[in-house]
Design an enzyme around this catalytic site. Structure first.
Site, short mmCIF file in Angstrom:
data_model
loop_
_atom_site.label_atom_id
_atom_site.label_comp_id
_atom_site.label_asym_id
_atom_site.label_seq_id
_atom_site.Cartn_x
_atom_site.Cartn_y
_atom_site.Cartn_z
CB ALA A 1 -23.44 0.53 -35.77
CG HIS A 2 -22.94 1.63 -31.07
ND1 HIS A 2 -21.80 2.24 -30.62
CD2 HIS A 2 -22.57 0.37 -31.42
CE1 HIS A 2 -20.79 1.40 -30.67
NE2 HIS A 2 -21.23 0.24 -31.16
CG ASP A 3 -22.06 5.97 -29.85
OD1 ASP A 3 -21.99 6.87 -29.02
OD2 ASP A 3 -22.42 4.81 -29.56
CG HIS B 1 -18.00 4.95 -31.84
ND1 HIS B 1 -18.35 5.86 -30.86
CD2 HIS B 1 -18.08 3.73 -31.27
CE1 HIS B 1 -18.63 5.21 -29.73
NE2 HIS B 1 -18.48 3.91 -29.96
#
Length: 226
Positions: A106-108, A126
């Site tokens: 997922a993102h980051d 994250h």
């Protein structure tokens, strides 16, 4: 320079290095930087917008595609894996990783060098995975959690707490059950030190490594164990 299947879709913002193999129906979109000599299998999607409810998903050219993805060199990314663009900073993956089919990053997210992710590993936003970590089939990592360098996480684990470097963990929720002794032995760590680290993790403690003769990269990783 790169071997790109004719059915692959490569967006205008994508920057490719050399020697990459891009398989059928791959989609590379948004602000994506890819190094050299990667193998990207059928149906992989890299750079789709961050999967965040409040993110204004792009509808036209020039709309914000997210913070992008940075992929290093020498990675194998198997069929239908998905790597989403960052929200606040680029999603990053190092070099020489082995990312198996249907993995989701997922993102980051931040994934180090030499990481192995078995089929259907899910890495929430994250999350961080350190160099050389190995995540078993179906492992799920909660957002903002980290898996330390050299850690071994058993299949089906649910990681809701940080896993320290070179630990062995499994279960739902995942718990540390000792050291990744095989991983440490492969790094040529002395057997007595391996057992010291193992006993500390069994007791829920941070290993006491004062005076220990360890390779620098392992000492640095273990110094942050918690």
């Amino acid at each position: 320079m790169n071997d790109i299947h004719p059915t692959a879709v490569i967006g205008e913002g994508v920057r490719l290095g050399r020697g990459n193999t891009i398989g059928p129906f791959v989609v590379l979109t948004g602000d994506v930087v890819i190094g050299d000599d990667n193998w990207i299998g059928t149906g992989v999607v890299i750079g789709a917008p961050p999967e965040v409810r409040t993110f204004d998903h792009p509808r036209a050219a020039g709309d914000d595609p997210g913070a992008g993805v940075v992929l290093g060199s020498g990675n194998v990314i198997r069929e239908y894996a998905q790597i989403h663009a960052g929200l606040k900073s680029p999603t990053s993956i190092g070099d020489a990783g082995f990312i198996m089919n249907q993995v989701y990053i997922a993102h980051d997210g931040r994934v180090g060098n030499g990481v192995t992710m078995a089929s259907s590993v899910l890495l929430a936003g994250h999350a961080t995975v350190g160099d050389g970590a190995n995540l078993g089939l179906g492992t799920k990592v909660h957002q903002f959690r980290s898996v330390g360098a050299g850690a071994m996480v058993g299949m089906g684990a649910l990681v809701t707490r940080d896993i320290p470097a070179f630990a062995l963990a499994y279960g739902a929720p995942a718990r540390v059950v000792g050291a990744n002794r095989v991983g440490l032995q492969r790094q040529h760590v002395d057997a007595s030190l391996v057992e010291r680290i193992h006993r500390a993790y069994l007791s829920g403690e941070v290993p006491d490594l004062v005076g220990a003769d360890l390779p620098d990269h392992i000492a640095r990783a273990l110094s942050g164990a918690s």
